[in-house]
Structure formats: C-alpha cells, structure tokens
Design a protein around this motif. Structure first.
Motif, short mmCIF file in Angstrom:
data_model
loop_
_atom_site.label_atom_id
_atom_site.label_comp_id
_atom_site.label_asym_id
_atom_site.label_seq_id
_atom_site.Cartn_x
_atom_site.Cartn_y
_atom_site.Cartn_z
N SER A 1 1.18 3.60 -3.27
CA SER A 1 0.64 4.96 -3.14
C SER A 1 1.75 5.99 -3.04
O SER A 1 1.49 7.18 -3.03
N LEU B 1 0.84 -1.20 0.00
CA LEU B 1 0.00 0.00 0.00
C LEU B 1 0.88 1.26 0.00
O LEU B 1 0.64 2.19 -0.76
N ASP B 2 1.91 1.27 0.85
CA ASP B 2 2.79 2.43 0.93
C ASP B 2 3.67 2.55 -0.30
O ASP B 2 4.01 3.66 -0.72
N THR C 1 3.51 6.67 -0.57
CA THR C 1 3.58 7.27 0.76
C THR C 1 4.89 6.85 1.41
O THR C 1 5.36 7.50 2.35
#
Lengths: 301, 510
Positions: B90, B86-87, B92
């Motif tokens: 994305s 996810l990181d 992030t």
C-alpha cells in the motif's frame, strides 16, 4: 534551526555500473521554503528519502540543529513531517482513523493528536469526509490526507515531494497558502519539477541536475542571473521547429497565424526579437539545459 | 501499551475489514462443523481404538485443540503473513519509515494484531463447537472451561509462535515472497509428524487417551485415526463418555518450546526488518557476470530464434511475449537448477523420475506460474491491458500456453526419455498433469487475485498426490497402471478443462 547538508553523495548499483544519485551535495536549509527543482532523474527523490532518514547516504553528513542525523535519525524523526511522492493509505480505515494511526506512530499524546487532527481536517477541508473510509476518497482527498499526516506533529522540518499531484487548481492555491502560513517558523523543503508551484512562495530555490546541485539562490537572484538572456519573438509556424532546435523556448502562445515565443539565449536569437523580463521558469530551463545535450524545450499553451 | 494499542487497533481494522476475512471466518466455522461429523455420517475424524467420545464439552474441546494444532499452522500462517506486506504494497511504509516509531514497538504491534486475528478465528471455531454440542445433543451439559482450556494451553502458544514466524518470514528478504511460502509448507509437513510423535503436547494427550480407552475397553482393539477415515457402516464407531482432564503445570511447561520459538522469531524479525528503507524500486541489485551471460547473451539469442518462429501469427507472437513476461526477473540460478534437473531426469530410474524428480522440477516452477491470472494486477497494468487487448480468450490461451511451455521445458529430459522408450501412457499422463497444473494456477490467480492460494494449494496436492501416492489426488500418475484403471487421468482432463473454461469466462465478463 538549521539543516546542514555536507558533501552528500549517494550511489547505487545498476547492472555492472555504479550509478550516481547524488554527488557531493552541500546545502544549508534555514527557516522558510526551499523549492527543490530539477528534471526527472535529477536525484530529488533520493535526496528527499535521505533527508527523511529512510535511506542512508553513501557518503557525507547531515546535521539537524548540530546533531548528526545519519548516526542518530531519531533526533530528526520527532520533528519531521514527510510527504513522499508516492504513498499509500490504509484504505479500510476512515480518514480520522488513519490520522490517529500515524499520530500514534509519531508518538503524539492522544489529546494533542485529537486536537491536531481536528484542526488539520478543517484546514484541509476534509471534515465532511473524516469518518468515510479512505477507499472512497478521490485522488485529491488522499493527497490532502497525506499533507495532513505530514503536519500532524507540527514538524520543524517539513519535506514534501511533488505534493501538488492530484490537487485541482483551487486546492493547489490553498496548499500554497497553507505552506506560506507555516513557513515562518520551520524549514520546508518542497521538491517539484513544476516551477509555478514554488515560484511565488519559495524563499530560496535549489536546482539539481544529474545528482549535482547546480544552483542555490533566491528566486529573484536566479532571475537576475539571466536578466539579459530572455527574448520574445513572433514567428510563423515554419520557424517554430528550427527555433526549438536552436534555442531554449520556455513558452509559446499561438496568436492568429503566428506564434509568440519566449526564448532564453545568451545572445539575441533574431533581429526581430525583443528583450523581456525573465521568469523563474526561464532560469530553471537555462541552468538545466546547459548540462544537457541540445534538445527542444517548449511548453505549449 | 497505551501507545501500542492504537497501532494494533488500526492494523487489526485494516486487515479484518475485508470481505476475504469474513469468508475465512465462515470457512473455519464450516471446517469445524465438518470435523465433528454427525453420528450417522460415513466418515469419522478422531477415532481412538475404534472409539470416539460423545460430543460433550470435554471431548469437543480436546478434539478442537487437536484439529487446531494440526491444521491452523498452515492456514493461519498464510492468513497473517501479510502484516508488513500490507505496508509495502500500500506504500504506507514510506510514511511509517519517517516516523520516530522504534522497530521493536512497530513489530510488536504487528505481531499483536496478527495474534488478535488468529484468536478471532479460534473464537469462531469455539462458538461453532458449542453449536455442534447443542445440535447433536449427545450431552447438553455445557462446560465452557473444558472447551476453552485446551485452546489456551495447546493452541494459544502455537498461535503466538505462528504470528512471530510469519513476521520473521516477512522481515527476511528472501523468505518474504513465494519461496517463503513453499519453505513454510515443508516446515509444516515436518511439524505435523513432530506433533503427533512428540512425547509432549498434543502427542502426549493422544497417548493418554489411547491408554485410557485401552484400560476401559481392554477387549476392544480398533483403529486409531486422526484425520478423515471413511466408514461404510454407519454407527460402526462406538462412543464413550469422556469426562476430560484438567490442565497441569506439565501441560504449561510443554508450551515453553513454542514460546521460545516465538521469542526467537521476534528477535530475528527485529534484526532483519529493514524498516521499509529499501525502495520499492530495486536500485541496489547487482547483476552478476553469470546473469549477464546466461540471461542477456544466451537468452537474447534464444529469443531471436523464438521470435523468428513465432512472427507469423498474432497468437504465437503473443505467446512468445507472455512467456518472456513470466520468465522475466528470475534468478539465473533458477534457470540453471531447471537445466540440472532436466539432465537428472535423463539418468535416474523411472520410478524415481516419476515419483520424485519430475514433481520437484515442477515444484521449482510454482513461484513462476503462481503469477498466472494476475500479472496485470501485480504490475498495475490492468487498465492498459483491458482497453488494449482484442480478445481476452486469445490472451488467456497465450498466457496458459506460456506456462504450459515452461512446465514442458522443465520436464524436457523426461519427454525425451519417455519418447525414446515408447512410454506413451506416461507421456500422456505428463501432458494431463501439465494441463491440470496450468489451469489450476490460472484459476487460483484469477479468482483470488493473489499468488498465495496456488503457492499453498499446489505443494499440498503435490505432497498428497505424487509423493504420498493417494490415487485420486495423484494428478501425476505415479502408479500409472492403477491410475489409468481408476480413470484418474480422465478426471483430471475434465477438471483442467472446467477450470480453464470457468476462468476464461470469468475473465471475459470482467
């Protein structure tokens, strides 16, 4: 408060060859704004990632207030604000939730984090959207959230890579104003290839090209270095192409059937040319073009 | 913990405020309902010696624990194996890497949020069991403790371990992608056998139940089954009242190996996690000499020939480019592995070829064809492709055609062999199987927008079908004669065409 970069080199493997991202770069950064300029592929983002303690360099040292941050990156991370060129957000969270998340990652106490978030949302004109999911933010709003997260811990070193991408002219002006306010008490490294973004606010300009630091001076000193190399010439459109091939054309403005050219050249390019005051963009194009094969440089308007 | 909680909370919110999470919860609830069939249903799930307990809290609690121990490892792993991804996806990660958060705190927070997600699934399943008990009304006496403790003792340690294994897989560079998904699938297959045959945990519980029923009903000797057993006679399964049992220290002691696995995986994750220091642009990848020779030289020459053959029609030109697109970026060792498998296909016995070597050759292509239907999404070119392409149907056929060619190339040894020995039925079955595989990949990729669905589903079908030779799932036709007699190839042709048409129509309307 000082960031001291000594003989920094970084290389990586590409195919069979070792490619150089940064070569023997030494630079001291003092409080104020350092504008880091360079064409695409100059090594700016590699340098930013190394300074942000994300990537370890191949050689060299970096000291933050006398402490080696390659060996002890945590020393800097506590006092660092970083806005990468490309970054993402958790789009299911609201602006305020995302900032709370980053504040926790930065180790801020809740009361301090809440105060800081409120202040930054107000400063960056995001209060109205604080509780809206980031999914619904525009590009400029996301960029402002990125700026807010970088400033959350009141950083002593602020590293921002191409921050004005996605901001409209008003937001860019506000952002420059914000940086000027912040620059008194901290080191700000502002990387961009848009000269106008740093021209009015940077205390010092560093120009990189092909991994090398080719210039590091104040904007006025850089302009002074090319004081007798800037010319203005009115030419017809037939001459334009030839001029672009032979000289650095930093600006061109159409005026009726003619085009007014800003030229940077060691000697007078044409008998009709008149001397003019140099700009930072002239200096940037002059120093970077000296390192490249002759190609056309023009910014039409 | 006050510092970690906001991290857990934010991560949990990001991962659960998705439509797919709600769908997962609903699906798990439905799975629970299906696992406890009504008394007049034509199938049963947990039958011991021909008996099942009445649906009281004790029986439902233990059965639910068994269901969870067997099936949650596979479902939940793929559900939570996106904590670090996810990181990374994305972007992030770049922001996180520059903060002073320590690796152990960050990974611990990620692990906790994964555990919370898994717990929420088990909670939904528990609630569904409660509804089932009241709905069937075989016992209206609700005993929450009897329902919950098997989940705490048998399922919770497993959830802790799954969350840790998922984090570990995501931290190790070669396990974080599709290869990790396939590797885990085989670990799960092994773990099912281990769970059922184990002298501890759920295996021991099953043995105890077996013994208890044998003592209570010594004259009755029926079948024992966990899973789905079809029963044509309704009410053929007898019921009895099982009062349950209480957890003991032995039960808790038996959870220790799982806790040890959990801890080990967390330590390994800590060691291998790069703290997002690797740039999303793979700047440190070294090209080997072998890579250069095989991919640049040999691949270049082959491409020139292929380009000459395909240059006359728009479709064939597109087909060549789609094939290049799905083959780009794969290791030279993968290409060599396929070549070796092709050679093996020529020389092994036919039974071994059909039941093992060919399925393995195709399994090697899973990670390549799982990209079908979402290449544009993966490379962020959706908008460019949407306005550029003249016909989405043409592109869909070219894309599937490329995957079809790849699978055909992976089975070239068999094609030569079947043609040589005039095994036309086998050849037709192989064509059907290739078509089914491609349409399934295209369908999964398009509708889920993720490679994971196909990477999980296909090995599962592969295992149940060609390997275990379950007739109606055997898309490969391992037992060719029986397969033709049952009309299985026709079913798979129909399924393939339906999946393809459905996907193409969905793509055309987007």
């Amino acid at each position: 408060m000082l960031l001291d970069i000594q003989s920094l080199s970084h290389h990586y493997q590409s195919g069979k060859n070792t490619k150089l991202a940064i070569k023997s770069l030494s630079l001291q950064v003092e409080p104020g704004i350092l504008g880091l300029l360079g064409p695409n592929g100059a090594g700016k983002s590699s340098l930013m990632r190394i300074l942000a303690t994300i990537t370890k360099p191949s050689e060299g040292s970096i000291f933050w207030q006398g402490q080696d941050i390659i060996k002890s990156p945590q020393v800097l991370r506590k006092e660092l604000g970083y806005l990468p060129q490309y970054f993402g957000v958790y789009d299911q969270l609201s602006g305020i939730e995302f900032l709370q998340y980053i504040a926790t990652l930065k180790g801020l106490r809740k009361s301090i984090a809440d105060h800081s978030i409120e202040h930054l949302l107000q400063k960056l004109n995001l209060t109205h959207a604080a509780h809206t999911s980031l999914k619904g933010y525009s590009g400029g709003m996301k960029q402002r959230i990125g700026i807010a997260q970088a400033l959350l811990n009141d950083p002593k070193l602020l590293i921002i890579d191409e921050p004005s991408v996605g901001l409209d002219p008003q937001e860019r002006a506000n952002f420059r104003q914000l940086l000027t306010e912040l620059s008194d008490e901290r080191c700000i490294i502002f990387s961009t290839h848009i000269v106008a973004d740093v021209e009015s606010i940077a205390d010092r300009i560093a120009i990189m090209h092909s991994g090398h630091l080719i210039q590091s001076d104040s904007p006025s000193a850089l302009q002074h270095k090319i004081a007798n190399k800037c010319w203005q010439l009115s030419a017809n459109f037939n001459e334009l192409k030839q001029m672009q091939q032979e000289f650095i054309v930093s600006h061109s403005v159409r005026k009726g059937s003619m085009v007014e050219l800003n030229i940077v050249a060691d000697s007078c390019p044409d008998a009709r040319a008149i001397a003019r005051t140099p700009s930072l963009e002239d200096a940037y194009l002059y120093f970077t073009s000296k390192r490249e094969a002759p190609t056309a440089y023009a910014r039409a308007s | 913990m006050t510092q970690v909680w906001p991290l857990i909370s934010a991560d949990f919110k990001q991962r659960t405020r998705q439509q797919s999470f709600v769908v997962t919860l609903l699906a798990m609830s439905v799975l629970t309902l299906l696992f406890f069939p009504s008394p007049d249903a034509h199938y049963q799930t947990l039958v011991i010696n021909g008996y099942r307990g009445i649906y009281n809290s004790a029986w439902l609690g233990v059965c639910l624990a068994m269901l969870n121990v067997l099936f949650l490892p596979i479902i939940c792993f793929y559900l939570v194996k996106n904590a670090l991804e996810l990181d990374r996806q994305s972007m992030t990660g770049e922001l996180i890497a520059a903060t002073p958060i320590s690796k152990q705190t960050f990974l611990f927070a990620k692990w906790c949020s994964s555990v919370l997600i898994l717990l929420s699934i088990v909670l939904v399943m528990l609630f569904s069991s409660l509804v089932i008990q009241i709905y069937y009304g075989e016992s209206y006496q609700i005993n929450l403790w009897a329902l919950v403790w098997p989940q705490l003792v048998f399922v919770l340690p497993m959830l802790l371990a799954i969350a840790a294994i998922a984090i570990m897989f995501e931290s190790i560079s070669w396990l974080k992608g599709g290869l990790g998904n396939v590797v885990y699938f085989f670990l799960w297959i092994g773990s099912i056998v281990q769970s059922l045959e184990s002298v501890s945990g759920i295996g021991a519980l099953l043995d105890n139940l077996d013994l208890e029923i044998a003592e209570r009903f010594p004259l009755q000797q029926g079948d024992t089954n966990i899973g789905v057993s079809i029963s044509n006679q309704a009410n053929a399964i007898k019921t009895f009242v099982w009062q349950g049992l209480e957890p003991t220290f032995v039960h808790l002691w038996e959870a220790l190996p799982l806790l040890f696995i959990c801890l080990t995986c967390l330590v390994l994750a800590f060691i291998f996690f790069d703290r997002f220091s690797k740039n999303s642009i793979p700047e440190n990848r070294r090209t080997s000499w072998l890579n250069f020779i095989v991919k640049t030289r040999l691949g270049g020459h082959l491409d020139i020939i292929f380009a000459a053959l395909t240059q006359h029609f728009a479709f064939t030109r597109l087909l060549r480019l789609e094939l290049k697109l799905i083959l780009k970026g794969h290791s030279v060792y993968w290409f060599m592995g396929l070549l070796i498998l092709n050679i093996i296909q020529m020389f092994v016995s036919q039974a071994l070829l059909v039941s093992l070597v060919l399925p393995i050759s195709w399994l090697c292509c899973v990670l390549v064809i799982s990209q079908l239907g979402q290449l544009e999404k993966l490379s962020n070119t959706s908008e460019l492709i949407t306005y550029s392409k003249q016909s989405s149907i043409l592109q869909s056929f070219a894309c599937c055609g490329a995957a079809w060619i790849l699978l055909a190339l992976a089975s070239m040894g068999s094609v030569i062999r079947f043609t040589g020995s005039a095994e036309w039925l086998l050849l037709v079955q192989m064509i059907v199987a290739i078509s089914f595989t491609v349409s399934l990949a295209y369908f999964c990729g398009t509708f889920t927008g993720s490679k994971r669905m196909f990477e999980v589903l296909y090995p599962a079908l592969w295992y149940i079908g060609p390997i275990q030779a379950a007739l109606y799932v055997d898309f490969f036709g391992v037992n060719s004669q029986a397969s033709w007699q049952a009309g299985v190839p026709y079913y798979f042709v129909a399924i393939s065409i339906s999946l393809l048409m459905l996907t193409i129509s969905a793509k055309s309307t987007r």
